[in-house]
Design an enzyme around this catalytic site. Structure first.
Site, PDB file in Angstrom:
ATOM      1  N   ASN A 176      39.577  43.971  61.192  1.00 12.50           N
ATOM      2  CA  ASN A 176      40.031  44.866  60.121  1.00 12.50           C
ATOM      3  C   ASN A 176      39.851  46.334  60.508  1.00 12.50           C
ATOM      4  O   ASN A 176      40.701  47.177  60.195  1.00 12.50           O
ATOM      5  CB  ASN A 176      39.265  44.573  58.832  1.00 12.50           C
ATOM      6  N   SER A 232      33.789  49.982  41.515  1.00 13.89           N
ATOM      7  CA  SER A 232      33.384  48.876  40.656  1.00 13.89           C
ATOM      8  C   SER A 232      34.613  48.064  40.252  1.00 13.89           C
ATOM      9  O   SER A 232      35.674  48.159  40.880  1.00 13.89           O
ATOM     10  CB  SER A 232      32.636  49.407  39.428  1.00 13.89           C
ATOM     11  N   LYS A 287      35.381  43.333  36.096  1.00 15.61           N
ATOM     12  CA  LYS A 287      34.506  42.168  35.955  1.00 15.61           C
ATOM     13  C   LYS A 287      33.053  42.560  35.725  1.00 15.61           C
ATOM     14  O   LYS A 287      32.208  41.702  35.447  1.00 15.61           O
ATOM     15  CB  LYS A 287      34.631  41.274  37.190  1.00 15.61           C
ATOM     16  N   LEU A 340      46.915  44.181  43.353  1.00 13.62           N
ATOM     17  CA  LEU A 340      47.961  43.279  43.823  1.00 13.62           C
ATOM     18  C   LEU A 340      48.051  43.303  45.347  1.00 13.62           C
ATOM     19  O   LEU A 340      48.121  44.360  45.959  1.00 13.62           O
ATOM     20  CB  LEU A 340      49.309  43.699  43.234  1.00 13.62           C
ATOM     21  N   THR A 389      44.839  29.174  37.140  1.00 13.38           N
ATOM     22  CA  THR A 389      43.562  28.756  36.554  1.00 13.38           C
ATOM     23  C   THR A 389      43.737  28.240  35.131  1.00 13.38           C
ATOM     24  O   THR A 389      43.272  27.162  34.777  1.00 13.38           O
ATOM     25  CB  THR A 389      42.575  29.934  36.557  1.00 13.38           C
ATOM     26  N   ARG A 441      37.275  28.310  36.933  1.00 13.28           N
ATOM     27  CA  ARG A 441      36.270  28.073  37.961  1.00 13.28           C
ATOM     28  C   ARG A 441      34.982  28.802  37.599  1.00 13.28           C
ATOM     29  O   ARG A 441      34.947  29.600  36.658  1.00 13.28           O
ATOM     30  CB  ARG A 441      36.802  28.544  39.312  1.00 13.28           C
ATOM     31  N   GLU A 496      34.532  32.637  36.123  1.00 14.00           N
ATOM     32  CA  GLU A 496      35.777  33.216  35.642  1.00 14.00           C
ATOM     33  C   GLU A 496      35.828  33.264  34.116  1.00 14.00           C
ATOM     34  O   GLU A 496      35.237  32.431  33.428  1.00 14.00           O
ATOM     35  CB  GLU A 496      36.972  32.420  36.175  1.00 14.00           C
TER      36      GLU A 496
END
Length: 649
Positions: free
Chosen positions: A330, A416, A419, A462, A485, A556, A559
């Site tokens: 990377n 941050s 979530k 995205l 999900t 999951r 989540e």
């Protein structure tokens, strides 16, 4: 006749009145011209003549002109968008008028010595006057006098424009000014029902239900038409129609874009085109003032956000970029991108968990701006590795922050996530601890180099590594199934350029060391993940649940169905940068907070995952975790008024 009936059937009711008005205007113009030329016939005769055959000839020409207009379709043209296509149509109408008038003229002549040839000039005269009136009308309505003379793009790739007629007209006008010709429009699919059955800039406007027939007809003629969006990002209904049309017809769907020469071209859709809003263009002025001619160090520079920050900082005139990352591959890719921009960069392989190396690098390069993007961010994976998440996301933050303070940096930004608001996952909890840490941070340095700190909170990016969009793309390429999900799951999405611009803007707003600040981007409404999956399937010409199935796998570990951008006790205010909001929040006691964090890091170093999870929960509270999450073990102690909450407070 069949063509005339088919054309009439495709006309929207709202377009009938202006079409009738245009036809009446043209008919009156034809009668006036033929009448004037008939009078000339009498004058040229040089003696008293019978007016009857001349008047019959004039009325006959008016009838021929009216029939020709209907057959050719000149009333369909919209004067505001008159173009070379309309000019060609008007010329055909004039020629057809003369062809129809010849037998009428033969019947009308019954007076010897009457010179009738001026009446024959009515056809070319009418053609000139029709074109002249359209050009004047266009110039008065749009201010573009020469627009009606723009050439059609014959021989160029065929496209069907879908969306708004005004946007489509602008795209047609812009494309016609280019050489070589980029594309040729064969139809506009009007989703507003304002101009069905008419013509704009010489291009016919059709009802959406006629799209399939138009594509089929073009293919029978040897063409391979493409669908091009002519609509704003803020119109999800139109976007869904375009994607469905692409899936049903098998025609590729494109959008207009600008190439390096500032010319409009066609390009494939990107993830950002699937957002129900236009990507926000942040004002680069603040960011440029922050990084121009300065040394910028970026941790996690090889990741999606880190590499985007590196590119934007290079483009804004940074003197030197220190690229810090633990991934060799990377880091190599990011350095290659920066080298292509002609900006000096130093790739440094290193881990934010290594304080000695981090301090050495900071002291060597003395960055003024530090952007901390290094983190472990995969939610389900961190549920199984809570100790590793703490060591990288919390301990790594502390060590990077201390090293930046010691080297004399003036701006520090921590990245941050949404979530971190009422976190239900280990990853979200570690990010929330990072926010609390920055809000309570007291810089050790004094004098002119006081470290200003900020955290930036945003939603999903995205196309980032491991993102849901990247997962969907991989699954679609494999032919499915696409795993969602939950049918009701929603997420806030943004593009990588938006995220990079937000971080740099936050760093600029955090200058002068006036305590730690929090920022977030106005990201509009959340997007259903299922909707994103369906749009991505349609984007490649597939049909959801037909050619490519969608499977719901359930929540999951870690989540939630919906994420929040801020806590109820946080207040928002606008900033100098449009689209960037400032967070006001209560601050924890730094001594108590650091003591709790030290205990958390100690447990993480012992790889005591159970204690790490318990201490994380005590530090930040909890959201609504999925069944099976480690947070289930401490649910009861985290109820309102519970012992753990009281201890944390």
């Amino acid at each position: 006749m069949e063509r005339l009936v088919a054309g009439i059937s495709g006309i929207d009711r709202g377009a009938i009145l202006p079409m009738v008005a245009t036809w009446v205007f043209d008919l009156v113009l034809a009668l006036l011209i033929s009448g004037a030329l008939a009078s000339l016939c009498i004058a040229l005769a040089g003696h008293e003549s019978d007016w009857a055959p001349v008047l019959r000839a004039g009325c006959g020409f008016g009838a021929a002109a009216g029939i020709a207009a209907l057959l050719v379709g000149t009333p369909r043209g919209v004067w505001r968008y008159a173009s070379s296509g309309d000019v060609s149509r008007l010329a055909r109408a004039g020629a057809l008028s003369l062809f129809l008038f010849v037998p009428i003229l033969a019947v009308c002549i019954s007076v010897d010595g009457l010179k009738m040839w001026p009446v024959i000039l009515a056809a070319p005269a009418l053609t000139v006057m029709l074109i002249f009136t359209r050009a004047i009308g266009r110039s008065m309505l749009s201010g573009d006098v020469l627009a009606a003379l723009n050439k059609q793009l014959h021989g160029a790739p065929l496209v069907v424009l879908i969306g708004d007629t005004d946007i489509a007209a602008g795209m047609v006008s812009a494309a016609r000014k280019l050489n070589p010709r980029p594309w040729r429009p064969i139809a506009i699919i009007d989703l507003s029902a304002r101009a069905h059955g008419r013509a704009i800039a010489g291009v016919k406007v059709l009802h959406p239900r006629r799209l399939g027939a138009e594509i089929t007809a073009a293919r029978r003629s040897g063409g391979n038409p493409q669908l091009v969006l002519a609509l704003p990002h803020s119109d999800p209904v139109a976007l869904d129609f375009a994607l469905s049309a692409a899936a049903e017809t098998g025609a590729p769907i494109l959008r207009s874009a600008m190439n390096g020469e500032s010319r409009t071209i066609l390009a494939g859709l990107h993830y950002s085109d699937l957002l129900p809003r236009k990507p926000r263009q942040l004002d680069p002025g603040y960011s440029r003032a922050l990084v121009r001619n300065r040394v910028v160090l970026i941790t996690g520079a090889g990741g999606t956000i880190g590499s985007e920050l590196s590119r934007q900082a290079a483009q804004l005139g940074a003197a030197k970029l220190v690229l810090y990352d633990s991934s060799e591959y990377n880091l190599f890719r990011t350095e290659a991108d920066i080298a292509a921009l002609g900006v000096e960069s130093v790739p440094v392989l290193g881990d934010v968990r290594d304080p000695e190396h981090l301090n050495q690098v900071m002291q060597q390069f003395r960055p003024q701006v530090v952007l901390h993007a290094a983190a472990l961010k995969h939610v389900p994976l961190m549920e199984h590795n809570p100790a590793e998440a703490v060591l990288t996301n919390i301990m790594g933050l502390i060590q990077t922050l201390e090293a930046a303070d010691m080297c004399g940096a003036t701006e520090f930004v921590f990245i941050s996530t949404d979530k971190a608001v009422e976190p239900a996952s280990v990853m979200g909890a570690t990010k929330r601890v990072g926010e609390l840490l920055l809000s309570a941070w007291q810089p050790a340095s004094h004098g002119p180099c006081v470290l200003g700190t900020a955290f930036v909170r945003f939603g999903n990016v995205l196309g980032s590594n491991g993102s849901v969009a990247e997962t969907f793309e991989r699954q679609i390429r494999a032919g499915g199934p696409v795993t969602v999900t939950h049918k009701d799951m929603e997420r806030y999405f943004m593009t990588a350029p938006e995220a990079g611009g937000l971080v740099l803007s936050a760093a600029a707003l955090a200058r002068n060391g006036e305590g730690s600040k929090g920022f977030l981007l106005d990201m509009g409404e959340p997007v259903r993940v299922e909707t994103l999956a369906r749009r991505m399937i349609q984007l490649v010409g597939g049909a959801p649940n037909a050619t490519i199935p969608i499977v719901y796998q359930g929540l999951r570990r870690g989540e939630k169905l919906q994420e929040k951008l801020h806590y109820s006790f946080e207040s928002l205010s606008v900033t100098e940068v449009d689209g960037v909001l400032s967070l006001q929040f209560p601050r924890r006691d730094s001594e108590i907070l650091l003591r709790e964090i030290r205990g958390l890091i100690s447990a993480a170093r012992r790889r005591d995952d159970a204690t790490v999870t318990r201490l994380l929960t005590q530090l930040v509270g909890r959201g609504d975790p999925a069944p099976g999450s480690p947070y289930d073990d401490v649910v009861e102690t985290m109820r309102p008024g519970g012992a753990a909450v009281q201890a944390a407070e």
